[in-house]
Design an enzyme around this catalytic site. Structure first.
Site, PDB file in Angstrom:
ATOM      1  N   ASN A  61       0.871  -1.173   0.000  1.00  0.00           N
ATOM      2  CA  ASN A  61       0.000   0.000   0.000  1.00  0.00           C
ATOM      3  C   ASN A  61       0.909   1.224   0.000  1.00  0.00           C
ATOM      4  OD1 ASN A  61      -1.786   2.041   0.480  1.00  0.00           O
ATOM      5  ND2 ASN A  61      -2.286   1.419   2.582  1.00  0.00           N
ATOM      6  N   TRP A  62       1.038   1.844  -1.163  1.00  0.00           N
ATOM      7  CA  TRP A  62       1.975   2.969  -1.275  1.00  0.00           C
ATOM      8  C   TRP A  62       1.395   4.271  -0.722  1.00  0.00           C
ATOM      9  CZ3 TRP A  62       4.521   2.436  -6.825  1.00  0.00           C
ATOM     10  CH2 TRP A  62       5.409   1.374  -6.799  1.00  0.00           C
ATOM     11  N   LYS A  63       0.101   4.271  -0.382  1.00  0.00           N
ATOM     12  CA  LYS A  63      -0.523   5.498   0.147  1.00  0.00           C
ATOM     13  C   LYS A  63      -0.233   6.654  -0.812  1.00  0.00           C
ATOM     14  CE  LYS A  63      -0.198   3.411   4.636  1.00  0.00           C
ATOM     15  NZ  LYS A  63      -0.186   3.529   6.068  1.00  0.00           N
TER      16      LYS A  63
ATOM     17  N   HIS B 145      -9.629   1.138   4.242  1.00  0.00           N
ATOM     18  CA  HIS B 145      -8.394   1.326   5.008  1.00  0.00           C
ATOM     19  C   HIS B 145      -8.667   2.284   6.164  1.00  0.00           C
ATOM     20  CE1 HIS B 145      -4.374   2.609   6.099  1.00  0.00           C
ATOM     21  NE2 HIS B 145      -3.963   1.467   5.568  1.00  0.00           N
TER      22      HIS B 145
ATOM     23  N   GLU C  84      -7.090   4.715   7.311  1.00  0.00           N
ATOM     24  CA  GLU C  84      -6.869   6.142   7.007  1.00  0.00           C
ATOM     25  C   GLU C  84      -8.080   6.719   6.278  1.00  0.00           C
ATOM     26  OE1 GLU C  84      -3.011   5.666   5.183  1.00  0.00           O
ATOM     27  OE2 GLU C  84      -2.219   5.126   7.161  1.00  0.00           O
TER      28      GLU C  84
ATOM     29  N   GLU D 290      -5.805  -4.817  10.271  1.00  0.00           N
ATOM     30  CA  GLU D 290      -4.788  -3.797  10.523  1.00  0.00           C
ATOM     31  C   GLU D 290      -5.128  -3.049  11.809  1.00  0.00           C
ATOM     32  OE1 GLU D 290      -2.537  -2.734   6.683  1.00  0.00           O
ATOM     33  OE2 GLU D 290      -4.221  -1.372   6.891  1.00  0.00           O
TER      34      GLU D 290
ATOM     35  N   GLY E 290       2.131   2.397  10.707  1.00  0.00           N
ATOM     36  CA  GLY E 290       3.095   3.489  10.578  1.00  0.00           C
ATOM     37  C   GLY E 290       3.743   3.891  11.895  1.00  0.00           C
TER      38      GLY E 290
ATOM     39  N   SER F 222       3.053  -2.045  10.359  1.00  0.00           N
ATOM     40  CA  SER F 222       4.499  -2.101  10.612  1.00  0.00           C
ATOM     41  C   SER F 222       5.136  -3.449  10.261  1.00  0.00           C
ATOM     42  CB  SER F 222       4.815  -1.695  12.058  1.00  0.00           C
ATOM     43  OG  SER F 222       4.393  -0.350  12.286  1.00  0.00           O
TER      44      SER F 222
ATOM     45  N   GLY G 110       2.766  -1.028   4.301  1.00  0.00           N
ATOM     46  CA  GLY G 110       2.851   0.383   3.926  1.00  0.00           C
ATOM     47  C   GLY G 110       4.297   0.808   3.765  1.00  0.00           C
ATOM     48  N   GLY G 111       4.842   1.451   4.809  1.00  0.00           N
ATOM     49  CA  GLY G 111       6.183   2.045   4.759  1.00  0.00           C
ATOM     50  C   GLY G 111       7.256   1.158   4.145  1.00  0.00           C
TER      51      GLY G 111
HETATM   52  P1  PGA Z   1       2.590   0.378   7.644  1.00  0.00           P
HETATM   53  O1  PGA Z   1       1.163   0.588   6.929  1.00  0.00           O
HETATM   54  O2  PGA Z   1       3.165  -0.898   7.102  1.00  0.00           O
HETATM   55  O3  PGA Z   1       3.406   1.595   7.244  1.00  0.00           O
HETATM   56  O4  PGA Z   1       2.350   0.303   9.105  1.00  0.00           O
HETATM   57  C1  PGA Z   1       0.292  -0.489   6.710  1.00  0.00           C
HETATM   58  C2  PGA Z   1      -0.984  -0.003   6.060  1.00  0.00           C
HETATM   59  O5  PGA Z   1      -1.444   1.097   6.404  1.00  0.00           O
HETATM   60  O6  PGA Z   1      -1.552  -0.684   5.203  1.00  0.00           O
END
Ligand code: PGA
Length: 260
Positions: free
Chosen positions: A17-19, A103, A105, A175, A181, A221, A242-243
């Site tokens: 997930n590159w956001k 998601h 967010e 999640e 994050g 994470s 994500g990250g």
């Molecule tokens: P993260 O994000 O790996 O940076 O914690 C995961 C996500 O939001 O899908």
């Protein structure tokens, strides 16, 4: 329930997930570096979910490879006067096969509700996309011992009015919001426990057989250093990253976690 991926029907999914990171040029550079690192890897399904403007470039750059492309959100209508929105049919037309829905967010910052996520899930299935349906509790909910209640509610409402036959394609991502994050990861045992709660609600909503075959990913994470311990939990059928998915070497290392 204890066997890992019975009859290989639960092929793990490792999704990036590159956001809101990377423009089309950066997406192309990532893919050019990443493809040779995962060439021939088919133990897991590999998915990249870049921002909308990168999708066409990403589909083109991964053409003929083992890497699938997905969107990070979509609207539930096929088309219409919805300024700034993108439909499931549009994602499919550009060559996407996956889409992340609900998601945290989106739920926290853009007002998504269990009901809007449910409408989006139905629309994604109708367009033959594979939805990655996200659920997860906030820190305050975990501390108030409400994790199970939240997961049951999000799963039940998200899956309302979905015909079991069309639901087979759905992938769920657990999640925990406090792990996204933050560098804080759920322990493999905590994640496995949450996955059991989700799978049992999927069974109530859609029947045991669909629940047994449904891939439930962990996200929050995930990094090369913790991927092996998380992904070897029998209840964990992949990861949403994500990250650590923004760098080709780091994401390739996660894809290549050791199966025990
Ligand atoms: P993260 O994000 O790996 O940076 O914690 C995961 C996500 O939001 O899908």
């Amino acid at each position: 329930m204890t066997t890992r991926h019975p009859e290989l029907s639960r092929k793990p999914v490792i999704a990036a997930n590159w956001k809101m990171y990377k423009n089309p040029k950066q997406a192309k550079e990532f893919i050019t570096a990443f493809l040779p690192l995962v060439h021939g890897h088919n133990r897991d399904e590999i998915v990249l979910c870049p921002p909308f403007v990168d999708l066409a470039v990403a589909v083109e750059a991964t053409h003929g490879s083992n890497v699938h492309i997905g969107g990070q959100n979509m609207h539930w209508q096929e088309e219409g006067a919805f300024t700034g929105e993108i439909s499931a049919a549009m994602l499919a037309a550009v060559g996407c096969t996956y889409v992340i829905l609900g998601h945290s967010e989106r739920r926290q910052f853009f007002g998504e509700t269990d009901e809007s996520v449910n409408r989006k899930l139905q629309a994604a299935l109708h367009a033959k996309l594979t939805p990655i349906f996200c659920v997860g509790e906030l820190l305050a909910e975990r501390e108030a011992n409400k994790t199970e209640e939240v997961l049951v509610r999000q799963t039940a409402r998200g899956l309302a009015n979905i015909a079991p036959e069309s639901a087979r394609r759905i992938v769920v991502a657990y999640e925990p919001v406090w792990a996204i994050g933050t560098g804080r990861t759920a322990t493999p045992e905590m994640a496995a426990e949450a996955h059991l709660v989700i799978r049992s609600q999927v069974a109530s909503s859609l029947g045991r057989e669909i629940a047994e075959g449904m891939r439930i990913l962990y996200g929050g994470s995930v990094k090369p250093e913790n991927a092996t311990s998380l992904l070897n939990q029998p209840e964990i059928d992949g990861a949403l990253v994500g990250g650590a998915s923004l760098d080709p070497q780091s994401f390739a290392k996660i894809v290549q976690y050791t199966s025990r």
